[in-house]
Design a protein around this motif. Structure first.
Motif, mmCIF file in Angstrom:
data_model
loop_
_atom_site.group_PDB
_atom_site.id
_atom_site.type_symbol
_atom_site.label_atom_id
_atom_site.label_comp_id
_atom_site.label_asym_id
_atom_site.label_seq_id
_atom_site.Cartn_x
_atom_site.Cartn_y
_atom_site.Cartn_z
ATOM 1 N N LYS A 119 0.848 -1.191 0.000
ATOM 2 C CA LYS A 119 0.000 0.000 0.000
ATOM 3 C C LYS A 119 0.879 1.235 0.000
ATOM 4 O O LYS A 119 1.939 1.265 0.627
ATOM 5 N N ASP A 120 0.437 2.266 -0.729
ATOM 6 C CA ASP A 120 1.221 3.486 -0.774
ATOM 7 C C ASP A 120 1.002 4.287 0.513
ATOM 8 O O ASP A 120 0.304 3.841 1.439
ATOM 9 N N ASP A 121 1.580 5.485 0.568
ATOM 10 C CA ASP A 121 1.520 6.272 1.806
ATOM 11 C C ASP A 121 0.127 6.817 2.094
ATOM 12 O O ASP A 121 -0.113 7.392 3.160
ATOM 13 N N ARG A 122 -0.826 6.621 1.168
ATOM 14 C CA ARG A 122 -2.219 7.022 1.406
ATOM 15 C C ARG A 122 -3.113 5.829 1.740
ATOM 16 O O ARG A 122 -4.306 5.979 1.939
ATOM 17 N N GLY A 123 -2.498 4.629 1.751
ATOM 18 C CA GLY A 123 -3.250 3.439 2.096
ATOM 19 C C GLY A 123 -3.880 2.721 0.925
ATOM 20 O O GLY A 123 -4.641 1.766 1.118
ATOM 21 N N PHE A 124 -3.568 3.131 -0.298
ATOM 22 C CA PHE A 124 -4.126 2.486 -1.487
ATOM 23 C C PHE A 124 -3.193 1.384 -1.977
ATOM 24 O O PHE A 124 -1.966 1.516 -1.908
ATOM 25 N N TYR B 267 8.063 4.309 2.971
ATOM 26 C CA TYR B 267 7.601 4.314 1.580
ATOM 27 C C TYR B 267 8.089 5.613 0.942
ATOM 28 O O TYR B 267 7.677 6.708 1.330
ATOM 29 N N ASP C 36 8.198 7.536 -2.544
ATOM 30 C CA ASP C 36 7.592 7.531 -3.872
ATOM 31 C C ASP C 36 8.560 8.158 -4.875
ATOM 32 O O ASP C 36 8.438 9.332 -5.231
#
Length: 352
Positions: free
Chosen positions: A106-111, A188, A190
């Protein structure tokens, strides 16, 4: 600049199965992998029947398929080394490989992060190995070339290799992991970077993608420890592979990227126990890195196959007396090119 679109049907995803049930793994990946063709390689030492859930476009290869396609060969395709067999039999332009102990991160936004789509983006857009861009990959959304970057170099070169990262269990060697048993990678970042020209790097087959037509033969099963095991800490084959591929990319004017995409890597293996298998490999790296840093290939080596054979000859000549494993690695590289050409010639005969 316009950049070619990479279509889903140009991509093979290679998965090695060293556990008898891929259901949980593939269900985690279903939203991502159901779009692509999968090459699943069953570890030839696995006796149980492999469980694969429905709904995936895949080809499954077993030991009998390896024997039929390869015939007699000195290369051992077992454990995670089975991935190289997948590279060999793929008929697609691009390959993405992911281990069966990894799930989407999951990315830093939770997706959920679409690792395959990011790899394809990395390969689709050029790399910039000749001059470092301090704002990461200038072709990514929200980035560009920084002030002072030569305009003559801004077209970049074809990216042939995309090396992804992972969260949770970091890719440390066994002694480092043994000293930090509770440490986990939770950062994480990006970002994507082009690995600079002449910069050496290890490669992990955990999460990687490449242009098979451009660099496929350089992704080789070469240096293998006598007691090499099935866990990540027990193997150095992909580290050797990465250095060979980087030298070939540099020589052919191709680029290598490192950074996103991430996968989430589950805990597996005993670092203290596997140190018994890995220690010799760590010692050999002190010879391997200077060797690859010094390799200069002739202009006559115009394709990846030629480059690998040239490197194999140098390994035999310059490292063969250091340790017998290097001589075996050189022989394996030559054998690998024989297999690569042999499988390709069969495809041409069949009109594939």
């Amino acid at each position: 600049m316009t950049h070619p679109i990479i279509k889903d049907d140009e991509v093979d995803v290679v998965v090695v199965a060293i556990q008898p049930d891929l259901t949980s793994f593939l269900e985690e990946w279903r939203p991502i992998l159901s779009r692509y063709h999968l090459i699943i390689i069953k570890d030839p030492e696995m006796k149980e029947e492999l469980k694969i859930p429905e709904g995936f476009n895949h080809d499954l290869y077993t030991k009998s398929d390896m024997d039929r396609i390869l015939g007699s060969t000195s290369i051992l395709f077992s454990g995670y080394s089975c991935r190289y067999f997948g590279y060999l039999v793929s008929r697609k332009k691009y390959i993405v490989a992911v281990d069966d102990d990894c799930v989407p991160a999951k990315d830093d936004r939770g997706f959920i992060f679409d690792a395959v789509a990011q790899h394809i983006s990395n390969l689709r857009f050029p790399a910039t190995p000749f001059f470092f861009n301090t704002l990461y990959d200038p072709y990514q959304k929200g980035a560009d070339f920084v002030r002072g970057y030569p305009f003559s170099l801004r077209n970049g070169v074809k990216c042939a290799l995309s090396c992804g990262l992972w969260l949770n269990l970091a890719d440390y060697d066994a002694p480092t992991q043994a000293l930090k048993p509770e440490e986990r990678n939770s950062r994480y970042v990006d970002a994507v970077l082009t690995v600079p020209l002449k910069g050496m790097m290890p490669l992990s087959g955990i999460n990687v993608a490449f242009d098979r037509e451009a660099i496929g033969p350089a992704l080789i099963p070469g240096l293998r420890l006598a007691v090499e095991g099935k866990q990540r800490w027990e193997t150095i084959e992909d580290i050797w592979c990465g250095m060979c591929a980087k030298v070939v990319c540099d020589h052919l004017g191709l680029g290598v990227k490192s950074g996103v995409p991430y996968v989430w890597r589950k805990d597996r293996g005993d670092a203290v126990e596997t140190l018994k298998k890995e220690w010799r490999g760590m010692k050999l790296m002190e010879e391997v890195v200077p060797f690859f840093q010094s390799v200069k290939l002739p202009g006559t080596a115009a394709v990846a196959e030629d480059c690998v054979l040239e490197i194999a000859a140098m390994v035999k000549e310059r490292l063969g007396s250091v340790d017998p494993l290097f001589g075996q690695a050189a022989d394996a590289m030559v054998e690998w090119i024989r297999l690569w050409k042999g499988v390709a010639s069969v495809d041409r005969t069949l009109g594939v």
